[in-house]
Design a protein around this motif. Sequence first.
Motif, mmCIF file in Angstrom:
data_model
loop_
_atom_site.group_PDB
_atom_site.id
_atom_site.type_symbol
_atom_site.label_atom_id
_atom_site.label_comp_id
_atom_site.label_asym_id
_atom_site.label_seq_id
_atom_site.Cartn_x
_atom_site.Cartn_y
_atom_site.Cartn_z
ATOM 1 N N ALA A 1 45.988 43.641 32.587
ATOM 2 C CA ALA A 1 45.690 42.758 31.463
ATOM 3 C C ALA A 1 46.931 42.560 30.596
ATOM 4 O O ALA A 1 47.214 41.450 30.142
ATOM 5 C CB ALA A 1 44.535 43.318 30.639
ATOM 6 N N LEU A 2 47.685 43.627 30.371
ATOM 7 C CA LEU A 2 48.936 43.504 29.623
ATOM 8 C C LEU A 2 49.925 42.624 30.377
ATOM 9 O O LEU A 2 50.634 41.816 29.786
ATOM 10 C CB LEU A 2 49.546 44.885 29.365
ATOM 11 C CG LEU A 2 48.823 45.758 28.346
ATOM 12 C CD1 LEU A 2 49.425 47.156 28.340
ATOM 13 C CD2 LEU A 2 48.897 45.150 26.961
ATOM 14 N N LEU A 3 49.963 42.791 31.701
ATOM 15 C CA LEU A 3 50.828 41.956 32.523
ATOM 16 C C LEU A 3 50.424 40.494 32.402
ATOM 17 O O LEU A 3 51.268 39.612 32.308
ATOM 18 C CB LEU A 3 50.786 42.414 33.981
ATOM 19 C CG LEU A 3 51.641 41.624 34.966
ATOM 20 C CD1 LEU A 3 53.108 41.680 34.557
ATOM 21 C CD2 LEU A 3 51.462 42.167 36.373
ATOM 22 N N ASP A 4 49.124 40.221 32.382
ATOM 23 C CA ASP A 4 48.637 38.852 32.206
ATOM 24 C C ASP A 4 49.171 38.252 30.913
ATOM 25 O O ASP A 4 49.621 37.115 30.881
ATOM 26 C CB ASP A 4 47.108 38.809 32.162
ATOM 27 C CG ASP A 4 46.459 39.104 33.498
ATOM 28 O OD1 ASP A 4 47.156 39.087 34.526
ATOM 29 O OD2 ASP A 4 45.254 39.365 33.497
ATOM 30 N N ILE A 5 49.114 39.038 29.841
ATOM 31 C CA ILE A 5 49.601 38.559 28.543
ATOM 32 C C ILE A 5 51.113 38.317 28.614
ATOM 33 O O ILE A 5 51.610 37.308 28.122
ATOM 34 C CB ILE A 5 49.245 39.555 27.426
ATOM 35 C CG1 ILE A 5 47.721 39.563 27.225
ATOM 36 C CG2 ILE A 5 49.957 39.217 26.121
ATOM 37 C CD1 ILE A 5 47.220 40.694 26.357
ATOM 38 N N ALA A 6 51.839 39.216 29.265
ATOM 39 C CA ALA A 6 53.291 39.048 29.403
ATOM 40 C C ALA A 6 53.615 37.799 30.217
ATOM 41 O O ALA A 6 54.523 37.038 29.870
ATOM 42 C CB ALA A 6 53.906 40.285 30.050
ATOM 43 N N ILE A 7 52.866 37.570 31.294
ATOM 44 C CA ILE A 7 53.099 36.386 32.123
ATOM 45 C C ILE A 7 52.822 35.131 31.316
ATOM 46 O O ILE A 7 53.589 34.171 31.360
ATOM 47 C CB ILE A 7 52.236 36.439 33.396
ATOM 48 C CG1 ILE A 7 52.769 37.527 34.337
ATOM 49 C CG2 ILE A 7 52.196 35.081 34.096
ATOM 50 C CD1 ILE A 7 51.862 37.839 35.501
ATOM 51 N N LYS A 8 51.740 35.139 30.555
ATOM 52 C CA LYS A 8 51.387 33.991 29.728
ATOM 53 C C LYS A 8 52.507 33.699 28.728
ATOM 54 O O LYS A 8 52.902 32.552 28.539
ATOM 55 C CB LYS A 8 50.072 34.278 28.998
ATOM 56 C CG LYS A 8 49.737 33.299 27.917
ATOM 57 C CD LYS A 8 49.426 31.935 28.480
ATOM 58 C CE LYS A 8 48.918 31.031 27.395
ATOM 59 N NZ LYS A 8 49.865 30.060 26.955
ATOM 60 N N LYS B 1 45.153 52.646 32.203
ATOM 61 C CA LYS B 1 44.759 52.532 33.602
ATOM 62 C C LYS B 1 45.258 51.224 34.181
ATOM 63 O O LYS B 1 45.624 50.311 33.451
ATOM 64 C CB LYS B 1 43.233 52.600 33.728
ATOM 65 C CG LYS B 1 42.662 53.938 33.369
ATOM 66 C CD LYS B 1 41.161 53.923 33.592
ATOM 67 C CE LYS B 1 40.577 55.277 33.275
ATOM 68 N NZ LYS B 1 39.132 55.295 33.464
ATOM 69 N N ILE B 2 45.217 51.110 35.481
ATOM 70 C CA ILE B 2 45.747 49.930 36.153
ATOM 71 C C ILE B 2 45.081 48.646 35.678
ATOM 72 O O ILE B 2 45.732 47.620 35.530
ATOM 73 C CB ILE B 2 45.666 50.086 37.687
ATOM 74 C CG1 ILE B 2 46.508 49.024 38.368
ATOM 75 C CG2 ILE B 2 44.236 50.044 38.172
ATOM 76 C CD1 ILE B 2 46.738 49.266 39.828
ATOM 77 N N GLU B 3 43.774 48.683 35.369
ATOM 78 C CA GLU B 3 43.093 47.482 34.897
ATOM 79 C C GLU B 3 43.699 47.017 33.573
ATOM 80 O O GLU B 3 43.913 45.837 33.358
ATOM 81 C CB GLU B 3 41.585 47.728 34.709
ATOM 82 C CG GLU B 3 40.841 48.041 35.972
ATOM 83 C CD GLU B 3 40.846 49.532 36.315
ATOM 84 O OE1 GLU B 3 41.397 50.342 35.530
ATOM 85 O OE2 GLU B 3 40.318 49.876 37.376
ATOM 86 N N LYS B 4 43.948 47.948 32.695
ATOM 87 C CA LYS B 4 44.533 47.603 31.405
ATOM 88 C C LYS B 4 45.988 47.180 31.586
ATOM 89 O O LYS B 4 46.455 46.269 30.910
ATOM 90 C CB LYS B 4 44.413 48.771 30.434
ATOM 91 C CG LYS B 4 42.976 49.032 30.022
ATOM 92 C CD LYS B 4 42.884 50.110 28.984
ATOM 93 C CE LYS B 4 41.434 50.316 28.565
ATOM 94 N NZ LYS B 4 41.324 51.308 27.513
ATOM 95 N N GLU C 1 40.394 42.396 43.404
ATOM 96 C CA GLU C 1 39.070 42.719 42.871
ATOM 97 C C GLU C 1 38.813 42.067 41.509
ATOM 98 O O GLU C 1 37.678 41.765 41.163
ATOM 99 C CB GLU C 1 38.898 44.236 42.730
ATOM 100 C CG GLU C 1 38.769 44.974 44.039
ATOM 101 C CD GLU C 1 38.834 46.491 43.858
ATOM 102 O OE1 GLU C 1 38.942 46.970 42.703
ATOM 103 O OE2 GLU C 1 38.806 47.196 44.885
ATOM 104 N N ASN C 2 39.860 41.891 40.734
ATOM 105 C CA ASN C 2 39.719 41.371 39.370
ATOM 106 C C ASN C 2 40.233 39.947 39.211
ATOM 107 O O ASN C 2 40.392 39.466 38.088
ATOM 108 C CB ASN C 2 40.457 42.300 38.398
ATOM 109 C CG ASN C 2 39.793 43.647 38.304
ATOM 110 O OD1 ASN C 2 38.716 43.760 37.739
ATOM 111 N ND2 ASN C 2 40.411 44.660 38.887
#
Length: 117
Positions: free
Chosen positions: A99-106, A93-96, A16-17
């Motif tokens: 987003a944290l996971l995105d930063i960690a992956i980056k 929440k899962i959306e946040k 979805e995101n």
Amino acid sequence: MSLPGPLTNLFRKIDENKLKYIENLREAVAIKSVSAWPQNRPDVKRMIEWAADKLRALGATVDIRDIGRQKLDDGSEIPLPPVLLGKTNNVIKIEKSQALLDIAIKTYLRISEFSSL
């Protein structure tokens, strides 16, 4: 065999995101923040500030700290990249969380890029 409910929900949220996550990644990789390249130190700091802004938007408290200077082979000195510290006491929440996971992956991708030099 079907996936457990929590994984199904997670994958649905990711789907979805997806466009938002791709946009975040596009913004992040546009910043040339390889700390091993002295000429990119300003971009490294910009990446840390970008990540700090993203964390603040998720409700985290952040602190950016200088950790000193680095002496280069030619004898000149440049600032070491600052360290980003973050803390949250909130249930995210899962959306946040994504987003944290995105930063960690980056961050992981940047470390991997550096390791392959």
